[in-house]
Write an enzyme that holds these catalytic residues in place. Structure first.
Site, PDB file in Angstrom:
ATOM      1  N   GLY A  39       6.240   5.802   8.382  1.00  0.00           N
ATOM      2  CA  GLY A  39       5.437   7.015   8.366  1.00  0.00           C
ATOM      3  C   GLY A  39       5.466   7.705   9.715  1.00  0.00           C
ATOM      4  O   GLY A  39       6.434   7.580  10.470  1.00  0.00           O
ATOM      5  N   SER A  40       4.398   8.398  10.037  1.00  0.00           N
ATOM      6  CA  SER A  40       4.366   9.211  11.248  1.00  0.00           C
ATOM      7  C   SER A  40       4.181   8.355  12.490  1.00  0.00           C
ATOM      8  O   SER A  40       3.619   7.257  12.442  1.00  0.00           O
ATOM      9  CB  SER A  40       3.238  10.235  11.162  1.00  0.00           C
ATOM     10  OG  SER A  40       1.983   9.601  11.305  1.00  0.00           O
ATOM     11  N   CYS A  79      12.777  11.245   7.258  1.00  0.00           N
ATOM     12  CA  CYS A  79      12.667  10.918   8.676  1.00  0.00           C
ATOM     13  C   CYS A  79      13.978  11.203   9.392  1.00  0.00           C
ATOM     14  O   CYS A  79      13.998  11.412  10.606  1.00  0.00           O
ATOM     15  CB  CYS A  79      12.260   9.463   8.857  1.00  0.00           C
ATOM     16  SG  CYS A  79      13.327   8.271   8.034  1.00  0.00           S
ATOM     17  N   LYS A 136       0.868  -1.182   0.000  1.00  0.00           N
ATOM     18  CA  LYS A 136       0.000   0.000   0.000  1.00  0.00           C
ATOM     19  C   LYS A 136       0.905   1.232   0.000  1.00  0.00           C
ATOM     20  O   LYS A 136       1.376   1.694   1.035  1.00  0.00           O
ATOM     21  CB  LYS A 136      -0.909  -0.021   1.236  1.00  0.00           C
ATOM     22  CG  LYS A 136      -1.585   1.311   1.594  1.00  0.00           C
ATOM     23  CD  LYS A 136      -2.410   1.922   0.485  1.00  0.00           C
ATOM     24  CE  LYS A 136      -3.019   3.259   0.943  1.00  0.00           C
ATOM     25  NZ  LYS A 136      -2.044   4.379   0.922  1.00  0.00           N
ATOM     26  N   GLY A 155       1.680   5.232  13.181  1.00  0.00           N
ATOM     27  CA  GLY A 155       2.321   4.010  13.653  1.00  0.00           C
ATOM     28  C   GLY A 155       1.715   3.509  14.943  1.00  0.00           C
ATOM     29  O   GLY A 155       1.527   2.295  15.134  1.00  0.00           O
ATOM     30  N   ALA A 187       2.157   9.033  14.936  1.00  0.00           N
ATOM     31  CA  ALA A 187       0.735   8.942  15.261  1.00  0.00           C
ATOM     32  C   ALA A 187       0.072   7.793  14.516  1.00  0.00           C
ATOM     33  O   ALA A 187      -0.682   6.995  15.100  1.00  0.00           O
ATOM     34  CB  ALA A 187       0.042  10.263  14.931  1.00  0.00           C
ATOM     35  N   GLU A 232       7.469  16.619  14.720  1.00  0.00           N
ATOM     36  CA  GLU A 232       8.096  16.438  13.413  1.00  0.00           C
ATOM     37  C   GLU A 232       7.265  17.164  12.349  1.00  0.00           C
ATOM     38  O   GLU A 232       6.081  16.888  12.178  1.00  0.00           O
ATOM     39  CB  GLU A 232       8.181  14.955  13.064  1.00  0.00           C
ATOM     40  CG  GLU A 232       8.896  14.705  11.745  1.00  0.00           C
ATOM     41  CD  GLU A 232       8.875  13.242  11.330  1.00  0.00           C
ATOM     42  OE1 GLU A 232       9.896  12.764  10.812  1.00  0.00           O
ATOM     43  OE2 GLU A 232       7.830  12.588  11.522  1.00  0.00           O
ATOM     44  N   GLU A 274       8.810   1.964  11.333  1.00  0.00           N
ATOM     45  CA  GLU A 274       9.926   2.906  11.158  1.00  0.00           C
ATOM     46  C   GLU A 274       9.282   4.274  11.078  1.00  0.00           C
ATOM     47  O   GLU A 274       8.677   4.630  10.078  1.00  0.00           O
ATOM     48  CB  GLU A 274      10.720   2.558   9.897  1.00  0.00           C
ATOM     49  CG  GLU A 274      12.097   3.219   9.843  1.00  0.00           C
ATOM     50  CD  GLU A 274      12.036   4.630   9.266  1.00  0.00           C
ATOM     51  OE1 GLU A 274      12.124   5.591  10.069  1.00  0.00           O
ATOM     52  OE2 GLU A 274      11.912   4.767   8.053  1.00  0.00           O
TER      53      GLU A 274
END
Length: 475
Positions: A229-230, A285, A176, A234, A232, A372, A251
């Protein structure tokens, strides 16, 4: 500009639209023109993709690691052969310079070649036992179906870091990609079929996170979720996957600090600070969003940095929403008493451009110091000594990467030992990990697994301990 053809799903080796027939419109970040339509998938499309993966996985897993490695190598070489085409797609999707996109394609190829070599190095262990005539050894076993969900910032390496080790280890996968970078992911999957990856082993489902990502993560037949990704998102993924005890590799983000000591080479430190903070429009990141400078060299560094930032070629951020979020954060910092040393405003031109921004005077506990932003924004901090610098580096919910600039190996090792980060760099930038280097962080930067390197094989396989007991009398 001419739009691309529709970007469709790839399920069981067949390309097609979402079952609903709905589409998303993908715009170019560089000028806001339409690039393509993208399949807007939902739970029924996810069900189809997971079923195709589940059906294809056992046959793929029966192949030897050497055979699977050979197919991975062929895929990497096909990507190399289509390097220019793949990189051009990334330029259109993200607005980044062609040179940067070409470098990312090369990095994706190298990841494939590295993983392919593990086909002949997929080592286990042998060990002793307290019981006589027993030999104990370990082998790797695939997990089953892997959900691979990723960010937009480095499209092809993001796919490569997950897809290559996932299929090499004998899993089937449902990919995805970000709705912002669909075309490059689809090209990768098409090349996989051409390379000999069986239909159903690598599927692609496009769409929005809430409509396609959520049902994929929650699917009962998904054995592993690997997400980049972020923090939140995750955290939400971890909560959903934990309900069925699915293996989860996250990650996540970073608020990475680059420390400049009073004995640093300031020209080198400024060069790496600018590259770490502003390359790829700061959408890494591992970007240096905090610059921690010793008081003795702060004013000189600040002056040199401001001059260097004026020469940075702006790059667009990925979306209007991202741009507006960054501008709001900068304004919030300014209202709280911080000073914008450079940038801080949208560049008035077509596309989503934020001028490379340097903020100083923000409190260490201010939102801009902890949240971030994932864009071309960095914050300057003044410290008196190494202890204060390390305390400030560690005063963050994240712990992904860090860098220190110093002429002292003693200081460098002291920082490396004491900072809370998964990666530490001396006298260079906060970014730049390579395919053979395990990458990941601590605290809210991840869940402890590492991507890339041989460590990635631990994500996409589980160990099996085999006990072999023999009877010497029958020898």
């Amino acid at each position: 500009m001419v739009a691309l053809a529709d970007v469709t799903n790839l399920i069981g080796g067949r390309a097609g639209p979402a079952r609903s027939g709905e589409w998303l419109e993908k715009l170019r970040p560089a000028d806001e023109t339409v690039l393509c339509r993208v399949a807007r998938s939902a739970s029924e499309d996810v069900d189809d993709a997971v079923a195709a993966a589940r059906e294809a996985q056992p046959g793929w897993a029966e192949r030897t690691a050497v055979a699977r490695g050979d197919v991975v190598r062929e895929l990497a070489l096909l990507l190399l052969a289509r390097r220019d085409e793949a990189s051009a797609l990334v330029v259109e999707e993200t607005g980044k310079p062609a040179e940067l996109a070409l470098g990312e394609t090369d990095a994706a190829v190298e990841m494939g070649l590295f993983i392919a070599g593990e086909g002949r190095r997929s080592y286990g262990r042998t060990t002793t036992a307290s019981m006589a005539n027993r030999t104990v050894l370990t082998v790797r076993q695939p997990l089953g179906v892997a959900a691979l969900v990723m960010s937009f910032n480095t499209p092809l390496p993001n796919v490569a870091w997950k897809a290559f080790p996932a299929i090499f280890c004998g899993n089937a996968a449902v990919l995805k990609p970000s709705e912002h970078t669909p075309a490059s992911a689809s090209l990768f999957a098409e090349l996989a079929l051409e390379a000999g990856v069986p239909p159903g082993v690598l599927n692609v489902v496009h769409g929005l996170g809430g409509e396609a990502g959520v049902p994929l993560v929650a699917h009962a037949d998904v054995d592993l979720v690997s997400f980049t990704g972020s923090a939140a998102t995750g955290r939400a993924i971890n909560e959903v996957a934990a309900r069925r005890l699915a293996k989860t590799c996250l990650e996540l983000g970073g608020k990475n600090a680059l420390v400049v000591c009073d004995d640093a080479d300031l020209d080198n430190a400024v060069r790496w600070a600018v590259a770490s903070a502003f390359s790829n429009a700061g959408q890494r990141c591992a970007s240096a969003s905090r610059l921690v400078i010793f008081d003795a060299v702060y004013d000189e560094f600040r002056e040199r940095l401001a001059a260097a930032v004026r020469d940075v070629e702006p790059q667009p951020v990925i979306s209007r929403e991202s741009l507006e979020r960054m501008l709001a954060s900068i304004e919030e910092a300014r209202d709280a008493g911080a000073t914008v040393l450079a940038g801080g405003a949208r560049i008035e031109r077509p596309g989503w451009y934020l001028a490379p921004t340097v903020v100083e005077g923000a409190r260490p506990d201010a939102p801009i110091s902890h949240v971030e932003l994932f864009g071309p924004v960095t914050v300057l901090y003044r410290v008196t000594d190494l202890d204060e610098a390390i305390a400030l580096v560690n005063d963050s919910p994240y712990g992904l990467t860090a860098a220190v600039h110093t002429a002292s190996v003693h200081r460098a090792m002291g920082v490396a030992e004491r900072v809370q980060a998964g990666v530490v760099v001396v006298n260079a930038g906060t970014h730049g990990s390579e395919p053979h280097m395990g990458f990941g962080g601590v605290k809210e930067s991840g869940t402890g697994w590492r991507e890339a390197g041989i460590e990635s094989l631990d994500v996409y396989s589980d160990p099996k301990v085999v006990n072999l007991v023999v009877d010497p009398a029958k020898a």
